[in-house]
Design an enzyme around this catalytic site. Structure first.
Site, short mmCIF file in Angstrom:
data_model
loop_
_atom_site.label_atom_id
_atom_site.label_comp_id
_atom_site.label_asym_id
_atom_site.label_seq_id
_atom_site.Cartn_x
_atom_site.Cartn_y
_atom_site.Cartn_z
N SER A 194 0.84 -1.20 0.00
CA SER A 194 0.00 0.00 0.00
C SER A 194 0.87 1.24 0.00
O SER A 194 2.10 1.17 0.16
CB SER A 194 -0.91 0.00 1.22
OG SER A 194 -0.22 0.50 2.34
N LYS A 195 0.20 2.37 -0.15
CA LYS A 195 0.87 3.68 -0.17
C LYS A 195 1.81 3.88 1.00
O LYS A 195 2.80 4.57 0.90
CB LYS A 195 -0.19 4.78 -0.07
CG LYS A 195 -0.74 5.21 -1.38
CD LYS A 195 -1.56 6.47 -1.17
CE LYS A 195 -2.41 6.67 -2.40
NZ LYS A 195 -3.73 7.11 -2.18
N ARG A 196 1.43 3.30 2.13
CA ARG A 196 2.25 3.51 3.33
C ARG A 196 3.64 2.88 3.22
O ARG A 196 4.55 3.22 3.93
CB ARG A 196 1.53 2.98 4.58
CG ARG A 196 0.76 4.07 5.30
CD ARG A 196 -0.28 3.48 6.18
NE ARG A 196 -1.30 2.83 5.36
CZ ARG A 196 -2.09 1.86 5.77
NH1 ARG A 196 -1.98 1.39 6.97
NH2 ARG A 196 -3.00 1.35 4.96
#
Ligand code: GLU
Length: 497
Positions: free
Chosen positions: A257-259
């Site tokens: 994910s983006k994280r």
């Protein structure tokens, strides 16, 4: 396989945000499969979920696909015989066919209010049953339907799923998969605003566009039995399905994910990655061909097969991707190609002129000789500015005079040493690096300096930095005039300091 036997595959993104590396990987697999078989790669935009629609997203998806070199044979911007290729422009097709399903007893209007559906869900939860629709409207009489309509309620249309038996499909990667029909919901296929849901639109379009193989992320696997039932209801032959896995975080704990870092394809573009390196890296997420790691595009097309894709999830490695990018910069791109890709960054930084987009040929040749010295240190195209800026300016960037004084030397020794260096270099042939070096080495004994000490002082004077490419090649490329001016400036700095 579909009747005409031609491989026709598609990528069908929803314009809800940036194209993610996971979506790009599936698109790459699909594209390679099409090219391998000499088939067609179709781009279709699935924009029927108006709540999640993001305006600029479609242009971003086009840009990302073009950047990755995944050209489409049919679709938006290029047209084709089965258009339009944007679902919101095909609404009447879906509405007509939904009406056909209702007429033929495969689907029914459902008038249940959102409140009622919430209650049903809550009741299912309470009883520990899977949440789902209770088929309340499945057997409405014509009178009941007329009554609801008279109240002005716009229904949704739901597919009538069989209540018994099983639904199966053979996934190219996963083999045969079977679902129990009693666990499948009567899903909504047309919303009350007249927009189809994904399920109806995808089946109609894949059929009308003569798609032979549906390749899409694993997250769509649970929807597949519903799609198989829709094909059945229409009396159409389903395509072959292939669901590559999701991509996991580097530690394998959950979906990437983006994280975790950059996940948008265009972020990689902005960050100085090469599309070839990203393609090569993505191709290896779930596919391999022996131990080979670096593939030309032609090799990928030749060797890739969907059936060889591993259905178990792969972990994303930011380091491996960076390594791959560096490998392409250092070893695969020609110097001219690399120069062309670096120039926009140098222009943006104001280091190279941007007259009508192109630097003059002399500037281009100069940039190329600079990049030749530094390309082995470059991991990302964006680094070119930081690595080379001192080559493009008249003076060096400001630096502390103390840097001119290498370890175990006295400031008082460096000024006279640089004066001697300047005198010798004034006479030197800058194209002859070996001779330049020999004449400076002759100075060492006279000055009482070690080679490393003298070279460091010259390096800082000439580049303003303690780290640079080889000193003599740097001076050759910078040229005599600028080198001497910088040494003179360094002496002045020492004298003032
Ligand atoms: N529109 C879906 C998405 O954006 C694609 C599903 C499919 O390829 O069938 O994820």
């Amino acid at each position: 396989m579909i009747s005409n036997n031609r491989v026709r595959v598609r990528m069908a993104p929803s314009p809800t945000g940036d194209l993610h590396v996971g979506g790009a990987r599936t698109a790459l697999f699909t594209w390679l499969f099409a090219r391998h078989h000499g088939g067609d790669f179709i781009l279709r935009i699935e924009d029927t979920d108006r709540k999640r629609f993001v305006d600029e997203s479609m242009q971003g998806i086009f840009e990302a696909l073009r950047w990755l070199g995944l050209d489409w044979d049919e679709g938006p911007q290029v047209g084709g015989p089965y258009g339009p290729y944007i679902q919101s422009e095909r609404l009447d097709l879906y509405q007509e066919r939904a009406a056909w399903l209702v007429e033929h007893g495969h689907a029914y209007p459902c008038f249940c209010s959102p409140e009622r559906l919430n209650e049903v869900r809550a009741a299912h939860r309470e009883r520990g049953e899977p949440p789902g629709y209770d088929r309340h409207c499945r057997n409405l009489t014509l009178e009941q339907i007329a009554e609801y309509r008279a109240q002005g309620i716009e229904p949704v249309i739901r597919l009538k799923m069989p209540l018994e038996g099983t639904t199966s499909l053979t996934d190219l990667l996963r083999g045969e998969i079977t679902w129990e029909n009693r666990l499948l919901e009567d899903a909504v296929i047309l919303k009350s605003d007249g927009y189809p849901t994904y399920h109806l639109a995808v089946v109609i379009d894949d059929h009308l566009m003569k798609i032979s193989h549906v390749t899409r992320g694993e997250e769509w696997l649970p929807s597949s039995p519903l799609h198989v039932q829709l094909y059945e209801a229409f009396g159409w032959e389903p395509p072959i399905f292939a669901h590559p896995s999701v991509i996991l975080k580097p530690d394998g704990k959950g979906k990437l994910s983006k994280r975790d870092g950059a996940v948008g394809v265009l972020e990689y573009k902005r960050n100085g990655y090469l599309p070839e390196a990203l393609d090569n890296y993505l191709a290896l997420l779930g596919w391999s061909s022996g131990d080979q790691e670096i593939f030309t595009r032609e090799e990928l097309i030749e060797k890739f097969d969907l059936a060889d894709v591993n259905p178990s999830p792969s972990r994303f490695s930011f380091e491996k991707l960076l390594w791959m990018n560096q490998h392409y910069i250092n070893h695969i791109l020609t110097l001219e190609d690399l120069t062309q890709r670096c120039i926009p960054y140098l222009q943006q930084a104001g280091l190279v002129s941007d007259v009508a987009g192109d630097p003059s040929s002399a500037e281009h040749a100069y940039a190329q000789s600079v990049i030749a010295l530094l390309k082995d240190r470059m991991k990302l195209l964006t680094e070119v500015v930081e690595l080379t800026s001192f080559f493009f300016t008249e003076e060096t960037e400001p630096y502390e005079p103390s840097l001119l004084v290498p370890k175990k030397t006295e400031p008082s020794a460096v000024g006279p040493a640089l004066e001697r260096v300047e005198a010798i270099l004034t006479e030197a042939d800058f194209d002859d690096e070996a001779a330049m070096q020999a004449s400076l080495d002759e100075l060492l004994a006279e000055l009482g300096l070690k080679r490393g000490q003298l070279y460091m002082a010259i390096r800082v004077a000439v580049t303003g930095r303690t780290v640079s490419p080889g000193l003599f090649e740097t001076m050759r490329v910078l040229g005599k005039e600028r080198t001497l001016a910088r040494i003179a400036a360094a002496r002045a700095k020492l004298a003032a300091g």
